[in-house]
Design an enzyme around this catalytic site. Structure first.
Site, short mmCIF file in Angstrom:
data_model
loop_
_atom_site.label_atom_id
_atom_site.label_comp_id
_atom_site.label_asym_id
_atom_site.label_seq_id
_atom_site.Cartn_x
_atom_site.Cartn_y
_atom_site.Cartn_z
N GLY A 99 0.77 -1.24 0.00
CA GLY A 99 0.00 0.00 0.00
C GLY A 99 0.80 1.28 0.00
CD1 TRP A 101 4.66 3.17 -4.67
CD2 TRP A 101 3.92 3.33 -6.76
NE1 TRP A 101 5.76 3.24 -5.48
CE2 TRP A 101 5.33 3.33 -6.77
CE3 TRP A 101 3.22 3.40 -7.96
CZ2 TRP A 101 6.07 3.42 -7.96
CZ3 TRP A 101 3.96 3.49 -9.15
CH2 TRP A 101 5.35 3.50 -9.15
CG ASP A 123 -1.73 -6.92 -4.77
OD1 ASP A 123 -1.63 -8.15 -4.61
OD2 ASP A 123 -0.75 -6.19 -5.00
CG ASP A 139 -4.99 -13.17 -11.44
OD1 ASP A 139 -4.59 -12.33 -12.28
OD2 ASP A 139 -4.50 -14.31 -11.32
CG ASP A 162 6.57 -0.22 -7.74
OD1 ASP A 162 7.44 -0.08 -8.60
OD2 ASP A 162 6.83 -0.31 -6.52
CE LYS A 202 9.16 -1.88 -9.68
NZ LYS A 202 9.93 -2.10 -8.43
#
Length: 247
Positions: A99, A101, A123, A139, A162, A202
């Site tokens: 958590g 971000w 998530d 998912d 990320d 990322k």
């Protein structure tokens, strides 16, 4: 990502693989890879991870300032540079747990005197509640219908990712794996972003990097690379920041 001779074509967000792939804070912050035992029984890589955590100023700062992971400071730096998080903007945070971000996004976008969350965090793993954040546990690869249902057709000004698979130590494989996640995040961004929106993901430099970047440039007016100072010195990660979504 086009197919290659690498034998790693799996979907890394399915439940069977979930335990092996962290979400935010993926520079081995939460679960070190353990390999060789020392004479005292402690794994060498585990010992190195503990030492690095103790000596890391961002780990200490995160604890002091109440952030759930040191990776929060990467998003703070990204936002200082690109100003993507502003009051009243709506944010979709992919791979949000634990958590860090989502905390940064909430702090920068929360609407005063409003009960409507400006951040939706997603998530496969559970995540503790955060003010101004609506959490969806699913998912994002296999539960697309569930995600659509939970989002109820809403659009976002910013999509963040990320996500990264845990490193296996093989540069080409690590790169291929993270590009798979980048493409998944990109596809979600293209579906849910508002016009002129922003996308951050990322990635690692490598064979498929330029192909992925070209796919982003098709849909965004400005595409940049950014390496936060808070990234570990030995990390090869970099962030792609795409602005001015064209649809």
């Amino acid at each position: 990502m086009r197919s290659s001779n690498l034998t790693t074509t799996v979907h890394f967000l399915s439940p069977v693989f979930a335990a092996f792939f962290p979400s935010h804070g993926t520079e081995q912050e939460d679960a070190p890879i353990v390999r060789v035992k020392t004479a005292k029984g402690r794994k060498i890589s585990s010992t190195n991870w503990i030492r690095r955590q103790v000596n890391d100023q961002y780990v200490s700062l995160a604890k002091k300032e109440g952030y759930r992971s040191r990776s929060a400071y990467k998003l703070i730096e990204i936002n200082d540079k690109f100003k993507i998080l502003q009051r009243g903007r709506f944010v979709l945070d992919l791979g949000s747990s634990p958590g860090g971000w989502a905390q940064v996004a909430s702090k920068n976008t929360a609407i005063i005197d409003s009960t409507e969350p400006t951040v939706v965090a997603v998530d496969i793993q559970s995540m503790k509640d955060i003010h101004n954040v609506s959490f969806v546990q699913c998912d994002i690869d296999s539960d697309h219908d569930l995600l659509n249902e939970k989002l109820s057709g809403r659009k976002f000004d910013v999509v963040l990712s990320d996500m990264a698979p845990k490193s296996c130590g093989h540069r080409q494989v690590d790169h291929a794996n993270i590009i798979n996640l980048c493409e998944l995040a990109r596809d979600i961004a293209l579906e849910y972003l508002n016009p002129n929106g922003s996308f951050v993901t990322k990635l690692l430099h490598g064979e498929y990097e330029q192909e992925f970047r070209r796919s982003i440039m098709t849909h965004f007016g400005v595409v940049s690379y950014f390496k936060p100072k808070s990234s570990r010195k030995d990390s090869s990660e970099i962030y792609l920041v795409a602005l001015k979504f064209k649809g």
